[in-house]
Design a protein around this motif. Structure first.
Motif, PDB file in Angstrom:
ATOM      1  N   LEU A  28      -3.109 -14.157  15.693  1.00  0.00           N
ATOM      2  CA  LEU A  28      -2.950 -12.977  14.838  1.00  0.00           C
ATOM      3  C   LEU A  28      -4.256 -12.615  14.150  1.00  0.00           C
ATOM      4  O   LEU A  28      -4.578 -11.441  13.973  1.00  0.00           O
ATOM      5  N   VAL A  35      -3.371  -5.344  15.058  1.00  0.00           N
ATOM      6  CA  VAL A  35      -2.112  -5.491  14.324  1.00  0.00           C
ATOM      7  C   VAL A  35      -2.021  -4.465  13.198  1.00  0.00           C
ATOM      8  O   VAL A  35      -0.956  -3.945  12.915  1.00  0.00           O
ATOM      9  N   VAL A  36      -3.156  -4.173  12.561  1.00  0.00           N
ATOM     10  CA  VAL A  36      -3.095  -3.203  11.463  1.00  0.00           C
ATOM     11  C   VAL A  36      -2.720  -1.833  12.018  1.00  0.00           C
ATOM     12  O   VAL A  36      -3.155  -1.452  13.101  1.00  0.00           O
ATOM     13  N   TYR A  37      -1.873  -1.111  11.266  1.00  0.00           N
ATOM     14  CA  TYR A  37      -1.408   0.182  11.749  1.00  0.00           C
ATOM     15  C   TYR A  37      -2.435   1.268  11.462  1.00  0.00           C
ATOM     16  O   TYR A  37      -2.538   2.240  12.185  1.00  0.00           O
ATOM     17  N   PHE A  38      -3.174   1.111  10.374  1.00  0.00           N
ATOM     18  CA  PHE A  38      -4.183   2.136  10.055  1.00  0.00           C
ATOM     19  C   PHE A  38      -5.334   1.500   9.292  1.00  0.00           C
ATOM     20  O   PHE A  38      -5.233   0.377   8.795  1.00  0.00           O
ATOM     21  N   PHE A  39      -6.441   2.215   9.213  1.00  0.00           N
ATOM     22  CA  PHE A  39      -7.588   1.754   8.443  1.00  0.00           C
ATOM     23  C   PHE A  39      -7.690   2.574   7.166  1.00  0.00           C
ATOM     24  O   PHE A  39      -7.339   3.749   7.136  1.00  0.00           O
ATOM     25  N   LEU A 121       1.695  11.462   9.259  1.00  0.00           N
ATOM     26  CA  LEU A 121       2.908  10.731   8.881  1.00  0.00           C
ATOM     27  C   LEU A 121       2.884  10.505   7.379  1.00  0.00           C
ATOM     28  O   LEU A 121       1.831  10.263   6.800  1.00  0.00           O
ATOM     29  N   ALA A 122       4.065  10.585   6.782  1.00  0.00           N
ATOM     30  CA  ALA A 122       4.150  10.290   5.355  1.00  0.00           C
ATOM     31  C   ALA A 122       4.477   8.814   5.188  1.00  0.00           C
ATOM     32  O   ALA A 122       5.298   8.264   5.916  1.00  0.00           O
ATOM     33  N   LYS A 123       3.794   8.170   4.271  1.00  0.00           N
ATOM     34  CA  LYS A 123       4.095   6.758   3.990  1.00  0.00           C
ATOM     35  C   LYS A 123       4.649   6.723   2.578  1.00  0.00           C
ATOM     36  O   LYS A 123       4.039   7.247   1.663  1.00  0.00           O
ATOM     37  N   HIS A 124       5.850   6.149   2.432  1.00  0.00           N
ATOM     38  CA  HIS A 124       6.369   6.122   1.069  1.00  0.00           C
ATOM     39  C   HIS A 124       6.293   4.709   0.517  1.00  0.00           C
ATOM     40  O   HIS A 124       6.065   3.753   1.243  1.00  0.00           O
ATOM     41  N   ASP A 125       6.448   4.578  -0.777  1.00  0.00           N
ATOM     42  CA  ASP A 125       6.270   3.262  -1.382  1.00  0.00           C
ATOM     43  C   ASP A 125       7.616   2.606  -1.633  1.00  0.00           C
ATOM     44  O   ASP A 125       8.665   3.105  -1.232  1.00  0.00           O
TER      45      ASP A 125
ATOM     46  N   TRP B 115       9.073   9.318   7.356  1.00  0.00           N
ATOM     47  CA  TRP B 115       7.705   9.209   7.865  1.00  0.00           C
ATOM     48  C   TRP B 115       7.306  10.409   8.718  1.00  0.00           C
ATOM     49  O   TRP B 115       6.138  10.741   8.823  1.00  0.00           O
ATOM     50  N   SER B 177      -1.868  -3.599   7.090  1.00  0.00           N
ATOM     51  CA  SER B 177      -1.458  -2.252   6.715  1.00  0.00           C
ATOM     52  C   SER B 177      -0.389  -1.803   7.704  1.00  0.00           C
ATOM     53  O   SER B 177      -0.570  -1.878   8.906  1.00  0.00           O
ATOM     54  N   GLN B 181       7.040   0.407   4.159  1.00  0.00           N
ATOM     55  CA  GLN B 181       6.639   0.077   2.793  1.00  0.00           C
ATOM     56  C   GLN B 181       6.876  -1.400   2.491  1.00  0.00           C
ATOM     57  O   GLN B 181       7.608  -2.065   3.209  1.00  0.00           O
TER      58      GLN B 181
END
Lengths: 142, 236
Positions: A28, A35-39, A121-125, B115, B177, B181
């Motif tokens: 990993l 693996v990370v979806y975004f920077f 894309l919207a990312k919500h918390d 999303w 990342s 969430q």
């Protein structure tokens, strides 16, 4: 209390579990980039081997008062509160897309400060509350 | 408490116990659904689509919890070789697998309005699909390997390897990342869900756990009967 057979089984299992965990951890770690979806904008800024032809994703918060719309396109700034990237996009944005909220843009970098998105894309918390509570919070914050 | 799961106890488990659990299930689920669909408020940004949470989150909980049990059972299986523990794990797998699928499907339905897409290959979603694969592999092992000893060994290994995936699922949203969430309910801090939404969520969780218990008990009872029957056959 435990027989010798049981003890050796425990020993063998613990050993293989630990080694499997180490292998997974290392795989990993080396695959981190995938693996990370975004920077974040800061990660983009620090990246040295950046390719401008490959599709990537940039994520962060939509900067306050940065959205500007005209007939065909929408421009806004993605910030991680340290570095910023200007994003330009043609198309519809999701309902949850708004200033101060999380966003992930998919597309290509023009340069390290300018991003052409072909998907937003919207990312919500992790906060969930009724609208009245949110209003009350807003009032008490101001 | 564990003694209640001994084969002899389970076989004497009358339909009455299961029936009273079913009645309890209906009551809890009716209250839970009324609360979550009608009484609880919409979210301040997501609106009514937040109601998907009341099915999505409990399903995910049960999916992870069941596999945690299967994994731990698999470990104790290889060490102590108690006969009825693999039967318990085997009986828990279908309901856990189904709830993994429910979690993925409801998550996808929730992803579109929030999303903007149905699916993203981020760490949380991908590791959840991997969990589903482990469930399928675990169930198929029991299905297609006829020798009990062999099926037990192979399925235990699947269970143990799958167990290592669970912390990855849990912490994927913190380590990398992701589009998903981070957790709203943690052991270390206060939940970030308002109590008007947390209460129906917990009621739904209780309801779905009761449902899983019923399915598990019915399957477990059948498995023990089958096991005893096979043993009798072999002795003849």
């Amino acid at each position: 209390m435990l027989s010798k057979k049981v003890k050796s089984r425990i020993f063998f299992l613990v050993l293989s579990l630990i080694s499997a965990a180490i292998v997974i951890f290392m795989v990993l770690r080396s695959l981190e980039e995938n693996v990370v979806y975004f920077f974040s904008p800061t990660e983009i800024y620090n990246k040295t081997n950046i390719s401008f032809n490959k599709k990537i994703r940039v994520g962060g918060l939509v900067k306050m008062n940065s959205i500007s719309k005209n007939e065909t396109s929408i421009n806004f700034i993605i910030t991680d509160l340290k570095k910023e990237i200007v994003v330009s996009y043609n198309g519809l944005v999701p309902n949850l897309f708004s200033e101060g909220k999380g966003v992930v843009a998919e597309g290509k970098l023009r340069d390290k400060k300018y991003f052409i998105a072909d998907k937003i894309l919207a990312k919500h918390d992790e906060n969930y509350m009724p609208p009245e509570v949110y209003k009350a919070l807003e009032i008490s914050n101001n | 408490m564990f003694k209640n799961f001994f084969p002899s106890k389970i076989l004497s488990l009358t339909n009455k116990t299961i029936n009273s659990l079913v009645i309890l299930l209906v009551v809890v689920v009716v209250i839970g659904l009324t609360y979550s669909l009608l009484i609880s408020p919409p979210d301040y940004i997501q609106g009514d689509s937040v109601r998907i949470m009341y099915v999505h989150v409990p399903s995910s909980f049960i999916a992870l919890g069941s596999f945690a049990f299967i994994g731990i059972a698999s470990i104790s299986n290889l060490i102590f070789k108690v006969k009825f523990i693999p039967l318990m794990a085997k009986s828990l797998a279908p309901v856990g697998g189904i709830f993994t699928l429910v979690s993925i499907v409801t998550g996808s339905l929730w992803g579109k309005p929030t999303w903007g897409i149905w699916w993203a290959w981020d760490a949380r979603l991908t590791s959840m699909v991997i969990l589903l694969c482990f469930y399928v592999a675990y169930i198929l092992t029991w299905k297609f390997i006829s020798s009990f000893e062999k099926a037990n060994k192979i399925s235990s290994i699947i269970g143990i390897v799958g167990l290592l995936n669970l912390p990855i699922i849990k912490y994927s949203v913190d380590w990398w990342s992701t589009l998903h969430q981070t957790s709203s309910i943690t052991l270390t801090s206060a939940p970030t869900i308002h109590y008007t939404m947390l209460v129906p969520l917990i009621i739904m969780l209780v309801g779905m756990v009761i449902y899983s218990m019923i399915i598990f008990l019915m399957k477990y009872k059948t498995e023990i009967m089958k096991f005893k029957l096979d043993k009798k056959k072999n002795n003849k």
